[in-house]
Design a protein around this motif. Structure first.
Motif, short mmCIF file in Angstrom:
data_model
loop_
_atom_site.label_atom_id
_atom_site.label_comp_id
_atom_site.label_asym_id
_atom_site.label_seq_id
_atom_site.Cartn_x
_atom_site.Cartn_y
_atom_site.Cartn_z
N SER A 140 -6.30 -30.41 24.17
CA SER A 140 -5.28 -31.23 23.49
C SER A 140 -5.85 -31.95 22.28
O SER A 140 -5.19 -32.83 21.73
N VAL A 141 -7.07 -31.59 21.90
CA VAL A 141 -7.73 -32.27 20.77
C VAL A 141 -7.33 -31.58 19.47
O VAL A 141 -7.50 -30.37 19.31
N GLN A 142 -6.82 -32.36 18.52
CA GLN A 142 -6.43 -31.80 17.23
C GLN A 142 -7.66 -31.59 16.34
O GLN A 142 -8.60 -32.38 16.37
N PRO A 143 -7.64 -30.52 15.55
CA PRO A 143 -8.71 -30.36 14.56
C PRO A 143 -8.66 -31.48 13.52
O PRO A 143 -7.63 -32.12 13.31
N THR A 144 -9.81 -31.71 12.89
CA THR A 144 -9.86 -32.62 11.75
C THR A 144 -10.01 -31.79 10.48
O THR A 144 -10.69 -30.76 10.48
N VAL A 145 -9.36 -32.24 9.39
CA VAL A 145 -9.36 -31.43 8.19
C VAL A 145 -9.18 -32.31 6.96
O VAL A 145 -8.47 -33.32 7.00
N SER A 146 -9.87 -31.95 5.89
CA SER A 146 -9.69 -32.59 4.59
C SER A 146 -9.53 -31.50 3.55
O SER A 146 -10.05 -30.39 3.70
N ALA A 147 -8.81 -31.81 2.45
CA ALA A 147 -8.49 -30.81 1.44
C ALA A 147 -9.10 -31.16 0.10
O ALA A 147 -9.40 -32.33 -0.18
N ALA A 148 -9.28 -30.13 -0.74
CA ALA A 148 -9.79 -30.32 -2.10
C ALA A 148 -9.19 -29.26 -2.99
O ALA A 148 -8.76 -28.20 -2.52
N GLU A 149 -9.16 -29.54 -4.33
CA GLU A 149 -8.59 -28.61 -5.30
C GLU A 149 -9.40 -28.65 -6.57
O GLU A 149 -9.96 -29.71 -6.94
N VAL A 173 -1.81 -30.31 0.64
CA VAL A 173 -2.09 -30.71 2.02
C VAL A 173 -2.61 -29.49 2.77
O VAL A 173 -2.07 -28.39 2.62
N ALA A 174 -3.64 -29.67 3.57
CA ALA A 174 -4.19 -28.60 4.41
C ALA A 174 -3.84 -28.88 5.87
O ALA A 174 -3.92 -30.03 6.32
N ARG A 175 -3.44 -27.83 6.58
CA ARG A 175 -3.13 -27.93 8.00
C ARG A 175 -4.09 -27.01 8.75
O ARG A 175 -4.17 -25.80 8.45
N ALA A 176 -4.82 -27.55 9.73
CA ALA A 176 -5.79 -26.77 10.51
C ALA A 176 -5.27 -26.59 11.93
O ALA A 176 -4.74 -27.53 12.54
N TYR A 177 -5.43 -25.35 12.47
CA TYR A 177 -4.94 -25.02 13.80
C TYR A 177 -6.12 -24.62 14.69
O TYR A 177 -7.10 -24.03 14.22
N ASP A 178 -5.99 -24.90 16.02
CA ASP A 178 -6.93 -24.32 16.97
C ASP A 178 -6.19 -23.34 17.86
O ASP A 178 -4.96 -23.17 17.73
N ALA A 179 -6.91 -22.69 18.75
CA ALA A 179 -6.31 -21.62 19.56
C ALA A 179 -5.26 -22.14 20.54
O ALA A 179 -4.42 -21.39 21.00
N ALA A 180 -5.31 -23.44 20.86
CA ALA A 180 -4.34 -24.03 21.78
C ALA A 180 -3.07 -24.47 21.06
O ALA A 180 -2.15 -24.99 21.67
N ASN A 202 -2.97 -26.80 18.69
CA ASN A 202 -3.08 -28.15 18.13
C ASN A 202 -3.22 -28.07 16.62
O ASN A 202 -3.86 -27.15 16.09
N VAL A 203 -2.63 -29.04 15.91
CA VAL A 203 -2.62 -29.02 14.45
C VAL A 203 -3.18 -30.33 13.91
O VAL A 203 -2.78 -31.42 14.35
N GLY A 204 -4.09 -30.20 12.96
CA GLY A 204 -4.58 -31.36 12.21
C GLY A 204 -4.11 -31.28 10.78
O GLY A 204 -4.10 -30.19 10.19
N VAL A 205 -3.68 -32.40 10.21
CA VAL A 205 -3.12 -32.43 8.86
C VAL A 205 -3.97 -33.33 7.99
O VAL A 205 -4.28 -34.47 8.36
N SER A 206 -4.36 -32.82 6.81
CA SER A 206 -5.18 -33.60 5.89
C SER A 206 -4.33 -34.64 5.16
O SER A 206 -3.10 -34.55 5.13
N THR A 207 -4.99 -35.61 4.57
CA THR A 207 -4.30 -36.48 3.63
C THR A 207 -4.00 -35.69 2.36
O THR A 207 -4.68 -34.72 2.03
#
Length: 915
Positions: free
Chosen positions: A579-588, A644-651, A653-658
Motif C-alpha cells: 500500500s506504499v505509494q512511489p515517490t516521484v519528482s519531475a524535471a524539464e 506533472v509525473a505520475r509513478a506507478y508500482d505493480a500493486a 499505487n500511484v505517486g504524483v510529483s509536484t
C-alpha cells in the motif's frame, strides 16, 4: 427449368471490386523479417544418444543475398558447453535447411544423464559482392556480437540417458468438448456427458483452440498442394467459412481467422483507389460468416478478427472481439480505409482504444527487441495495455506449413519474449498457435491453446472472451495433454493477496499415455524488467515469497519432448499487499524543438511505470529507469505550461510529483493564410472549375464548392476540377474555392457566378424497364419475364438471360437511332449476376454487351461479364455511345452458359440518353 442459384459469398465480390486496376501485392518493408528455427529430437534411438539438429533459415521479400552466420551449442545439465558448431549459409529467396549432427556422448562420466539444452543463434548480413564471408569461428562470433537485437536465438531441451520421472500429483483430466464415444451412446447422452464436471477435478471444461490463422480475407487460404508462402491479398480460393469447417473437421473446438488489418484494401501496400465502404464491408462479412457458422455448429466456436500491425518496426497482435476494422491507410481521396483510425506504430494509443472498447488481444510471435514499442521500450508497459493484452504466443508452428498430419517440425519458441512482457508488468497467459496461411487450419501440428470455461456454460464468443480476460488458458504442444497451475486453491490466471506459505501445484494430465520428464516452476516480479528464475523442479512445492509482487507459472516437458505452459498466478505477498505509494519528482529541459521530460522515482517494491502529463494531458511514458521521454515542442502552444509525473508500482499505487512550470517558444509559426481566386468555364456537358492559389509557405489543397456544396478537391497546381453539368440544375450557380496551407490556414475565394444550360436529355430506348413485356425488344424465348425466381430492379418485368445449368445461349436487343446532332449518347443499365459457380478464376458463363449494326454485325463489345462478377444486388453500368452518332445500331446483350453449373444474368432499366 432455371435453377435458383446460391448467392455469392460477399468476400469474392468484394475482392473483385478492390483489386480492379490494382494488382499491387507486397509492401516488402512491412513484411521483411529474417526467420530462423531449430528442431531438436528430444530423445534418441541410439545408445550413444547421437542425433541430428535441423536449422531452417528464411527471409521473405529480401532483396539481396544474405550470409547467415550461425552458432549451435549443446549445453549440459551443469551449464557447461559440451560441443559447439558454427557456419555461414548463403540465403536468397528460398528457405534453406542445415543439419547439425551430434555423434553422441563419449561416456556417461563426461556427459552424465540429464536434461541438456541445444541453443542456436543466427544473424543475417548482406552477402559480400566479392569473395567469401568469414567462416572462421572468430568471424562468426564477431558477426553474432555485432548483430545486437537482430540476432535470433532459439533454445530446446533434449534428454540424455535415463532420468527419474518427477512425482506428479493425482489429477483427473478436465472434461473436454469431445468425450470418448462408444457405440452404445446416443448423441443426447454425449451432450449430457459434456456438461458434467469431472469428478474430483476443477469445475471447468477445456476447449482446444488455434487462435492465429489467415484466409483469403488477407494473405491466407492457399491450396495445400501449391501453397509456399503468403498469398496475394484477397486472391486465394478459401475463406473464413472454409477454414471454420476444416478446423471443426480436424477436431478443434475453436478457430480464429485473424486477418491482416491493412490488407482489406486488396493490397499489402496501400491501394490508393480502394473504396473504404468495400473494405469495411469485407470485414463485416467475416463477422457474419463466423456468426452464421456458430449458429449452425453450436459445439464449435468460429472467431473472426484481425491481426493488427506490421512485422518490420512494429509487431503483430491479434484482436479477438473487434466489431470494427482498425487501420491507418488512406486512399487518394483522403478517405480512411477502415472504420477507426489507429496509427501504424502507436501501440500505446491502440491499447487505450482497446481498453475503452473492451477489446482483448494477443501478442503474436513476439520478439524481445524492436517490437510493441511504448515510450521507445520494446514490449513497453502501459496500464491500458495491461488490460487489453491477455495472451502471449509462446510457440508457433511454421506459418507456411502444408503439413496435414500434425507432424510439422518447423517451430519457433517465444518464451523469452513472453517473459519480458511479464517482467514489464503485463498480465498475460501463454498460448500456442499455428499462424496457418495455407488451407490446413490447425492440422500442421498437435499444438493447441487450452481455454478453460466453466462447465455447463455454452461455448460462445462471450464465454471465450471472458475466459481469456480471466487468463484461464494454457499452451500445449500435445492436444491430449492439460496443465493447470493452482496456488493455495486459486486457479491460474488469478491475482490475489497472500501471507505466509504458498503451495504451488502443477496439475498435469494426458489421455494418451504420455508421462512427464521434467517440471519447472518459474518465478518473476511484475514491473521489475529482470529475468525470471526457476524456484522448483517439483510439481508440488511450498514456498514463502518475499513481501511484494510475484508471478508464477508451471512448465512441463513430456517424455516425448512436447512442452506445456500454464498461465501464471499473480501474488501480492504480505497480508493486505503493498500500500506504499512511489515517490516521484519531475524535471524539464528545452523550450523549442525536442523537449525532454524526466523523473526520479522510487518505491519500496519497484516502480513499474512513469507517465508524463503536460497541462493534465498524458504526453509520454517510460517504464525503464532513468525515466525520461521526448516531446515535440510544436505539439504545444507558445507560452507557459505545467509538467506533472505520475509513478506507478505493480500493486497499482500511484505517486504524483509536484508541478514543474516551463515555457515553450516555437519560433516558426505560420499564421498567413493562402490567397485564392476561382474561375469556371462551360455551360453544359463537362464544365471546368479552376482556382489560382498561392501561399507564403505552400498551398496544400484546394476545395471547390458550388452553391456551398463541396464538389471535389485538388492538391496539385494548376488546381482544377471537371464537373458533369447534369449534376446541376439549369440555372445560375455560385462557385467558391477554399485554399489551405500545411498549417491549416485557409481562405475562401470571392464567389463566381455561372449558368448551366443543359439541353434536355432524350430517352431513345422504348420500354426501358420491360414493363410492357417484349414490346420494342427482340429476345430469346422466356428472357423477358415476370418469373418470381429473380426480382426485377424496378417494377415486375426484367430480362433474365440463362440460368439453366446447361449449355444455352440467350439474347435480347433493341434497335436505336442516335441523332448525328447529339452532343452525347450514354447507355446505362442495371445488372445482377447470380451464379452457383464457386471458382474464382474460371469465367465459364458470360454476358457480352455489344453495339451491332442494323444488320447484326458486331461493331464493338463494350464489356463482358461472367460468373466471376456474381453478387447479391443489382449494379448500374454506364457506357459512352457518342461514337455512333448518326447511326442506327442495336444495343445487344448475349448470354452464353456452360454445360454444368447455372449462372443467371438479370437486366433491367436499360436507357440510352442523348443530348
Amino acid at each position: 427449368m432455371r435453377q435458383n442459384t446460391k448467392k455469392l459469398l460477399p468476400h469474392l465480390a468484394i475482392f473483385l471490386a478492390l483489386t480492379a486496376g490494382n494488382a499491387a501485392f507486397a509492401s516488402e518493408l512491412d513484411h521483411r523479417e529474417f526467420e530462423a528455427t531449430l528442431h531438436v529430437p528430444y530423445k534418441a534411438a541410439a545408445q550413444n544418444e547421437a542425433r541430428a539438429f535441423t536449422l531452417e533459415f528464411d527471409y521473405p521479400y529480401v532483396t539481396t543475398a544474405q550470409d547467415i552466420s550461425w552458432r549451435v551449442e549443446l549445453v549440459g545439465p551443469n551449464g557447461h558447453v559440451v560441443q559447439r558448431w558454427n557456419g555461414v549459409q548463403r540465403l536468397f529467396k528460398n528457405a534453406v535447411k542445415v543439419d547439425v549432427k551430434w555423434n553422441g556422448r563419449a561416456d556417461p562420466i563426461s556427459n552424465p544423464d540429464g536434461t541438456y539444452q541445444v541453443r542456436m543463434q543466427a544473424v543475417a548480413n548482406d552477402a559480400p559482392l566479392a569473395g567469401k564471408a568469414d567462416k572462421s569461428a572468430a568471424g562468426i562470433d564477431a558477426a553474432l556480437a555485432a548483430g545486437g537485437a537482430d540476432v535470433i536465438e532459439q533454445t530446446w531441451e533434449l534428454s540424455v540417458g535415463k532420468t527419474a520421472a518427477p512425482a506428479m500429483p493425482a489429477f483427473q483430466a478436465l472434461n473436454t468438448s469431445k468425450p470418448a464415444r462408444t457405440a452404445a451412446k446416443t448423441q443426447d447422452q454425449l451432450s449430457v456427458q459434456t456438461m458434467a464436471p469431472a469428478t474430483g477435478s476443477l469445475p471447468y471444461t477445456v476447449y482446444l483452440a488455434n487462435l492465429h490463422s489467415q484466409t483469403n480475407h488477407s494473405d491466407g487460404g492457399g491450396p495445400v498442394g501449391s501453397c509456399s508462402g503468403s498469398q496475394a491479398p484477397l486472391s486465394a480460393p478459401f475463406g473464413p467459412s472454409d477454414a471454420f469447417a476444416y478446423a471443426k473437421g480436424r477436431g478443434l473446438d475453436m478457430l480464429m481467422t485473424s486477418e491482416h488489418n491493412h490488407m482489406f484494401d486488396g493490397s499489402s501496400g496501400t491501394n490508393t483507389s480502394a473504396n473504404p465502404a468495400t473494405a469495411k464491408a469485407l470485414y463485416q462479412s467475416g463477422l457474419t460468416a463466423a456468426a452464421d457458422f456458430n449458429a449452425a455448429n453450436p459445439n464449435f466456436l468460429a472467431v473472426y478478427g484481425m491481426e493488427w500491425g506490421v512485422i518490420n518496426n512494429g509487431g503483430h497482435l491479434n484482436i479477438f472481439n473487434s466489431s470494427d476494422l482498425l487501420g491507418w491507410e488512406y486512399n487518394s481521396s483522403g478517405q480512411l480505409i477502415a472504420d477507426i483510425l489507429t496509427e501504424k506504430t502507436d501501440y500505446a494509443g491502440l491499447y487505450t482504444m482497446m481498453r475503452q472498447r473492451g477489446y482483448v488481444g494477443q501478442f503474436n510471435h513476439p520478439s524481445t527487441s524492436g517490437q510493441f514499442l511504448v515510450g521507445g521500450v520494446p514490449l513497453g508497459y502501459s496500464a491500458d495495455g495491461d488490460q487489453a493484452m491477455a495472451l502471449c504466443e509462446v510457440l508457433n508452428t511454421s506459418a507456411f506449413s502444408v503439413n496435414t498430419t500434425e507432424t510439422e517440425t518447423g517451430r519457433s519458441n517465444f518464451e523469452a519474449a513472453c517473459q519480458k512482457a511479464l517482467e514489464s508488468g503485463f498480465h498475460v497467459a501463454f498460448s500456442t498457435n499455428q499462424d496457418n496461411h495455407c488451407a490446413n487450419w490447425g492440422a500442421s501440428y498437435t499444438n493447441r491453446t487450452g481455454i478453460l470455461i466453466p462447465t455447463g456454460t455454452p461455448l460462445t464468443q462471450d464465454s471465450f472472451v471472458a475466459a481469456v480476460k480471466a487468463r484461464r488458458v494454457f499452451a500445449s504442444m500435445d492436444k491430449n495433454s492439460q496443465l493447470v497451475l493452482t496456488a493455495n486453491g486459486h486457479v491460474m490466471g488469478e491475482r490475489f493477496a497472500n501471507s505466509g506459505a504458498l503451495n504451488l501445484v502443477a496439475n498435469y494430465a494426458n489421455t494418451a499415455g504420455q508421462t512427464v520428464s521434467t517440471v519447472s516452476i518459474i518465478e518473476g516480479v511484475p514491473g521489475r524488467n529482470g529475468t525470471p528464475t526457476e524456484v522448483s523442479s517439483t510439481a508440488s512445492t511450498t514456498i514463502t515469497p518475499a513481501n511484494g509482487e510475484h508471478y508464477y507459472y508451471a512448465k512441463v516437458t513430456q517424455s516425448d519432448g512436447k512442452i506445456l505452459w500454464s498461465a501464471p498466478v499473480w501474488v501480492t505477498q504480505g497480508g493486505a499487499g503493498d500500500s506504499v505509494q512511489p515517490t516521484v519528482s519531475a524535471a524539464e529541459s528545452g523550450t523549442s524543438g525536442t523537449i525532454v521530460v524526466s523523473a526520479n522515482a522510487s518505491d519500496n517494491v519497484g516502480v513499474t511505470m512513469v507517465e508524463f502529463y503536460v497541462d493534465n494531458v498524458l504526453k509520454a511514458s517510460s517504464n525503464v529507469a532513468p525515466y525520461s521521454a521526448s516531446i515535440n515542442s510544436t505539439t504545444l502552444a507558445n507560452g507557459s505550461h505545467s509538467l506533472v509525473a505520475r509513478a506507478y508500482d505493480a500493486a497499482g499505487n500511484v505517486g504524483v510529483s509536484t508541478a514543474v512550470a516551463f515555457s515553450v517558444n516555437n519560433s516558426t509559426v505560420d499564421s498567413t493564410p493562402p490567397a485564392v481566386t476561382a474561375a469556371e468555364s462551360g455551360s453544359s456537358g463537362a464544365i471546368t472549375l479552376s482556382a489560382s492559389a498561392s501561399d507564403n509557405v505552400g498551398v496544400s489543397t484546394v476545395e471547390f464548392y458550388v452553391d456551398n456544396v463541396l464538389k471535389g478537391t485538388d492538391s496539385t497546381a494548376p488546381y482544377a476540377l471537371t464537373l458533369d453539368s447534369l449534376t446541376l440544375s439549369n440555372a445560375s450557380h455560385a462557385l467558391t474555392a477554399r485554399a489551405y496551407d500545411a498549417a491549416n490556414n485557409s481562405t475562401l475565394s470571392a464567389p463566381v457566378n455561372f449558368t448551366v444550360s443543359n439541353v434536355a436529355a432524350v430517352q431513345r430506348i422504348v420500354n426501358p424497364g420491360f414493363e410492357s413485356g417484349a414490346a420494342s425488344w427482340t429476345a430469346s424465348t422466356g428472357v423477358i419475364t415476370t418469373d418470381a425466381g429473380q426480382a426485377a430492379h424496378g417494377g415486375s418485368w426484367k430480362a433474365w438471360l440463362n440460368g439453366y445449368g446447361a449449355a444455352h445461349t440467350d439474347s435480347v436487343y433493341q434497335q436505336v437511332a442516335i441523332p448525328a446532332a447529339a452532343t452525347s449518347a450514354t447507355l446505362k443499365f442495371w445488372l445482377k449476376v447470380v451464379s452457383a459457380e464457386t471458382t474464382t478464376t474460371g469465367a465459364f458463363d458470360t454476358l457480352k454487351v455489344q453495339v451491332r449494326s442494323s444488320s447484326g454485325a458486331v461493331l464493338a463489345t463494350l464489356a463482358t461479364y461472367s460468373n466471376l462478377n456474381k453478387g447479391a444486388t443489382f449494379v448500374e453500368k454506364s457506357f459512352d455511345l457518342s461514337a455512333y452518332k448518326g447511326q442506327t445500331v442495336r444495343v445487344y446483350f448475349e448470354g452464353v452458359e456452360g454445360s454444368t453449373v447455372a449462372t443467371s444474368f438479370v437486366l433491367d432499366d436499360v436507357t440510352l440518353s442523348t443530348q
